[in-house]
Design a protein around this motif. Structure first.
Motif, PDB file in Angstrom:
ATOM      1  N   ASP A   1      20.503  11.106  16.729  1.00  0.00           N
ATOM      2  CA  ASP A   1      21.082  12.354  16.216  1.00  0.00           C
ATOM      3  C   ASP A   1      20.185  12.961  15.146  1.00  0.00           C
ATOM      4  N   ASP A   2      19.530  12.087  14.379  1.00  0.00           N
ATOM      5  CA  ASP A   2      18.582  12.567  13.375  1.00  0.00           C
ATOM      6  C   ASP A   2      17.666  11.414  12.972  1.00  0.00           C
ATOM      7  N   LEU A   3      16.503  11.778  12.452  1.00  0.00           N
ATOM      8  CA  LEU A   3      15.539  10.750  12.033  1.00  0.00           C
ATOM      9  C   LEU A   3      14.943  11.129  10.687  1.00  0.00           C
ATOM     10  N   TYR A   4      14.738  10.165   9.827  1.00  0.00           N
ATOM     11  CA  TYR A   4      14.009  10.398   8.584  1.00  0.00           C
ATOM     12  C   TYR A   4      12.631   9.786   8.787  1.00  0.00           C
ATOM     13  N   SER A   5      11.616  10.649   8.851  1.00  0.00           N
ATOM     14  CA  SER A   5      10.292  10.145   9.220  1.00  0.00           C
ATOM     15  C   SER A   5       9.328  10.265   8.045  1.00  0.00           C
ATOM     16  N   PHE A   6       8.515   9.233   7.872  1.00  0.00           N
ATOM     17  CA  PHE A   6       7.609   9.172   6.725  1.00  0.00           C
ATOM     18  C   PHE A   6       6.215   8.770   7.164  1.00  0.00           C
ATOM     19  N   LYS A   7       5.228   9.307   6.430  1.00  0.00           N
ATOM     20  CA  LYS A   7       3.859   8.802   6.605  1.00  0.00           C
ATOM     21  C   LYS A   7       3.749   7.543   5.777  1.00  0.00           C
ATOM     22  N   TYR A   8       3.112   6.523   6.301  1.00  0.00           N
ATOM     23  CA  TYR A   8       2.947   5.288   5.532  1.00  0.00           C
ATOM     24  C   TYR A   8       2.202   5.597   4.236  1.00  0.00           C
ATOM     25  N   SER A   9       2.706   5.008   3.165  1.00  0.00           N
ATOM     26  CA  SER A   9       2.075   5.214   1.870  1.00  0.00           C
ATOM     27  C   SER A   9       1.924   3.834   1.221  1.00  0.00           C
ATOM     28  N   ALA A  10       0.677   3.469   0.914  1.00  0.00           N
ATOM     29  CA  ALA A  10       0.433   2.103   0.405  1.00  0.00           C
ATOM     30  C   ALA A  10       1.031   1.955  -0.991  1.00  0.00           C
ATOM     31  N   ARG A  11       1.812   0.906  -1.196  1.00  0.00           N
ATOM     32  CA  ARG A  11       2.439   0.665  -2.501  1.00  0.00           C
ATOM     33  C   ARG A  11       1.837  -0.595  -3.112  1.00  0.00           C
ATOM     34  N   LYS A  12       1.257  -0.418  -4.284  1.00  0.00           N
ATOM     35  CA  LYS A  12       0.585  -1.540  -4.946  1.00  0.00           C
ATOM     36  C   LYS A  12       1.544  -2.727  -5.114  1.00  0.00           C
ATOM     37  N   GLY A  13       1.074  -3.912  -4.790  1.00  0.00           N
ATOM     38  CA  GLY A  13       1.927  -5.092  -4.964  1.00  0.00           C
ATOM     39  C   GLY A  13       2.571  -5.542  -3.664  1.00  0.00           C
ATOM     40  N   THR A  14       2.608  -4.652  -2.647  1.00  0.00           N
ATOM     41  CA  THR A  14       3.183  -5.062  -1.365  1.00  0.00           C
ATOM     42  C   THR A  14       2.075  -5.691  -0.506  1.00  0.00           C
ATOM     43  N   ARG A  15       2.495  -6.466   0.496  1.00  0.00           N
ATOM     44  CA  ARG A  15       1.488  -7.124   1.325  1.00  0.00           C
ATOM     45  C   ARG A  15       0.666  -6.126   2.133  1.00  0.00           C
ATOM     46  N   ALA A  16       1.339  -5.099   2.665  1.00  0.00           N
ATOM     47  CA  ALA A  16       0.623  -4.151   3.534  1.00  0.00           C
ATOM     48  C   ALA A  16      -0.451  -3.388   2.758  1.00  0.00           C
ATOM     49  N   ALA A  17      -0.309  -3.295   1.450  1.00  0.00           N
ATOM     50  CA  ALA A  17      -1.310  -2.555   0.656  1.00  0.00           C
ATOM     51  C   ALA A  17      -2.670  -3.241   0.745  1.00  0.00           C
ATOM     52  N   GLN A  18      -2.660  -4.535   1.129  1.00  0.00           N
ATOM     53  CA  GLN A  18      -3.941  -5.249   1.262  1.00  0.00           C
ATOM     54  C   GLN A  18      -4.510  -5.189   2.678  1.00  0.00           C
ATOM     55  N   PHE A  19      -3.729  -4.641   3.614  1.00  0.00           N
ATOM     56  CA  PHE A  19      -4.240  -4.552   4.989  1.00  0.00           C
ATOM     57  C   PHE A  19      -5.367  -3.528   5.026  1.00  0.00           C
ATOM     58  N   GLU A  20      -6.414  -3.855   5.800  1.00  0.00           N
ATOM     59  CA  GLU A  20      -7.600  -3.014   5.697  1.00  0.00           C
ATOM     60  C   GLU A  20      -7.685  -1.849   6.676  1.00  0.00           C
ATOM     61  N   ASP A  21      -7.146  -2.057   7.875  1.00  0.00           N
ATOM     62  CA  ASP A  21      -7.347  -1.027   8.904  1.00  0.00           C
ATOM     63  C   ASP A  21      -6.420   0.171   8.694  1.00  0.00           C
ATOM     64  N   ARG A  22      -6.698   0.897   7.621  1.00  0.00           N
ATOM     65  CA  ARG A  22      -5.892   2.072   7.272  1.00  0.00           C
ATOM     66  C   ARG A  22      -6.036   3.188   8.303  1.00  0.00           C
ATOM     67  N   VAL A  23      -4.950   3.933   8.504  1.00  0.00           N
ATOM     68  CA  VAL A  23      -5.003   5.086   9.408  1.00  0.00           C
ATOM     69  C   VAL A  23      -5.395   6.314   8.575  1.00  0.00           C
ATOM     70  N   GLU A  24      -6.290   7.106   9.115  1.00  0.00           N
ATOM     71  CA  GLU A  24      -6.752   8.313   8.391  1.00  0.00           C
ATOM     72  C   GLU A  24      -5.584   9.247   8.099  1.00  0.00           C
ATOM     73  N   GLU A  25      -5.631   9.901   6.966  1.00  0.00           N
ATOM     74  CA  GLU A  25      -4.568  10.816   6.551  1.00  0.00           C
ATOM     75  C   GLU A  25      -4.319  11.901   7.618  1.00  0.00           C
ATOM     76  N   LYS A  26      -5.429  12.414   8.181  1.00  0.00           N
ATOM     77  CA  LYS A  26      -5.312  13.490   9.178  1.00  0.00           C
ATOM     78  C   LYS A  26      -4.523  12.995  10.402  1.00  0.00           C
ATOM     79  N   VAL A  27      -4.813  11.767  10.815  1.00  0.00           N
ATOM     80  CA  VAL A  27      -4.131  11.205  11.988  1.00  0.00           C
ATOM     81  C   VAL A  27      -2.645  10.981  11.672  1.00  0.00           C
TER      82      VAL A  27
END
Ligand code: SAM
Ligand code: SF4
Length: 447
Positions: free
Chosen positions: A329-355
């Motif tokens: 019925d509805d979706l709240y959609s977000f672009k991933y945003s790295a948050r310091k201190g979280t595990r994913a913030a250390q993942f290297e294969d970042r997706v380009e902002e444009k993509v």
């Protein structure tokens, strides 16, 4: 002497609810709310740092209020996640800031304000409250919302999704005793509240690890018995913990509204694993099937993230496929945003902002069509609506929500606020419905 507080709130329902609590507590030291920052003696910014964008907004808000500090000596405080995250650093960075109020420090807010008033001292309180003092601050003293109210049932989160900062800033999961929750709901009902929305980061975890405590479905059953409460909602539910018993509640509990917000975050199993979500696309689809099996009319909403590290075109396609299959019925959609201190913030294969931006736009365009289509299905239908207040669009209209949580605007006077009415849906719009009253709960409305 009466003083005025202006609160600016960013982020989720939790934050809105915390702002309500702060207002109630400040009434004890003679502050009443103003909607004008320039009239305020105290300005509070209740912040969110789940993503980078809301965090930036906080700094620009602080910049705006600096002038008021210089001209009027207004006391300025920052509360919420940014306060918890930055602590003393915020005081260092913002010389005109008086207070930093962490996520668990709400109960001591009046003391902090009095300290600043009396001693001109700058204060920072960011200890995470192990005793659960935070949860003992009931809202039911005098709710400003008369028709519906949030009720916090738990704080914190134990799930540690790899992208999420919440467990670090709001602490571990702590459930509020069920007897206190039920008491608060009874008090709210006595004050005329008809709808309660139970709040927690993962309500399915309610009561976990507390001997003799109710589990979440049992809590819903108890709240269903409270006289005067006519509608129950809850948010948020984690798909991995969505139990069979909770699914059944949608058919057993007449007051539980036919809507669930069940964030899926991604449709790709590879990405779900990296997110540490604890379910697969298939098991998510199975749970949706079960929900529809017990409650065919259930409305479905969710959160989704695009551009998580490592997300490839194929992963994104899986997300779109999940959306197409479920028709939310509805979706709240977000672009991933790295948050310091979280595990994913250390993942290297970042997706380009444009993509990320391209994927977000594609996803939102598809969802816009689906939401509109789902709304159009309601045209001509009769819906139960709880009238909440004046419509933003016209003085002659009031607004309310269907049980499926859709906004409906229709002709009516403010005297109708709090009434449950039957509405005929005349026209669907992308984000709301237009209707007309078919019948009233209590006979004809006052003229
Ligand atoms: N507890 C809820 C759950 O698990 O569904 C969600 C809480 S979170 C405050 C709300 C939403 O923000 C999440 O569902 C997620 O989609 C989004 N979110 C959280 N961290 C994010 C990040 N680092 N980048 C982008 N979106 C994020
Ligand atoms: Fe964050 Fe995951 Fe907890 Fe939700 S369940 S608050 S996304 S860690």
């Amino acid at each position: 002497m009466q003083k005025h507080v202006y609160i600016e709130t960013y982020g989720c329902q939790m934050n809105e609810h915390d702002s309500e609590r702060m207002l109630r507590l400040l009434e004890r030291i003679f502050y009443s709310e103003t909607k004008e920052a320039k009239e305020a003696d105290l300005i509070l910014i209740n912040t969110c740092s789940v993503r980078e964008k809301p965090e930036h907004k906080v700094y620009s808000a602080l910049g705006r209020f600096k002038k008021l500090k210089e001209e009027r000596g207004t006391i300025i405080g920052v509360a919420g996640c940014v306060a918890q995250q930055e602590g003393e650093r915020l005081l260092g960075r913002m010389p005109y800031l008086d207070m930093v109020i962490g996520t668990q420090a709400i109960p001591v807010l009046p003391d902090l304000v009095q300290k600043v008033e009396a001693l001109g001292q700058r204060v920072c309180e960011i200890g995470l409250d192990a005793e659960g003092e935070y949860l003992k601050t009931p809202l039911a003293e005098r709710p400003s919302v008369k028709v519906k109210s949030y009720v916090t049932i738990m704080q914190g989160c134990d799930r540690f999704c790899s992208f999420c900062i919440v467990p670090y800033l709001r602490g571990r999961e702590r459930s509020r005793p069920s007897h206190e929750i039920i008491e608060e709901v009874r008090d709210l009902a006595e004050m005329g509240v008809k709808e309660v929305c139970l709040l927690g980061q993962n309500v399915n975890g309610y009561g976990k690890g507390i001997g003799g405590e109710l589990r979440f479905p049992q809590l819903l059953h108890r709240i269903n018995e409270v006289n005067g409460i006519e509608r129950i909602r809850f948010t948020t539910s984690h798909p991995a913990d969505l139990s069979e018993e909770l699914i059944q509640a949608f058919s057993n509990l007449p007051k539980l509204c036919e809507h669930i917000h069940l964030p899926f975050q991604s449709g790709s199993n590879r990405i779900l694993k990296a997110m540490h979500r604890g379910y697969t696309k298939e098991s998510y689809l199975d749970k949706i099937d079960c929900l529809k099996g017990v409650c065919p009319s259930i409305a479905l909403t969710a959160d989704v993230i695009v551009g998580f590290p490592g997300e490839e075109e194929e992963d994104f396609k899986q997300t779109l496929d999940l959306m197409e299959r479920i028709q939310f019925d509805d979706l709240y959609s977000f672009k991933y945003s790295a948050r310091k201190g979280t595990r994913a913030a250390q993942f290297e294969d970042r997706v380009e902002e444009k993509v990320k931006q391209e994927r977000l736009s594609i996803l939102q365009e598809i969802q816009k069509e689906i939401t509109f289509k789902e709304n159009r299905k309601l045209e001509g239908r009769l819906e139960e609506v709880l009238i909440e207040g004046q419509s933003k669009q016209s003085d002659r209209d009031v607004t309310g929500r269907t049980r499926s949580n859709k906004i409906v605007n229709f002709g009516g006077s403010l005297g109708l606020v709090g009434k449950m009415v039957t509405i005929k849906v005349l026209k669907a719009y992308p984000h709301s419905l237009r209707g007309e009253i078919q019948s009233f709960e209590f006979g004809l409305p006052p003229q």
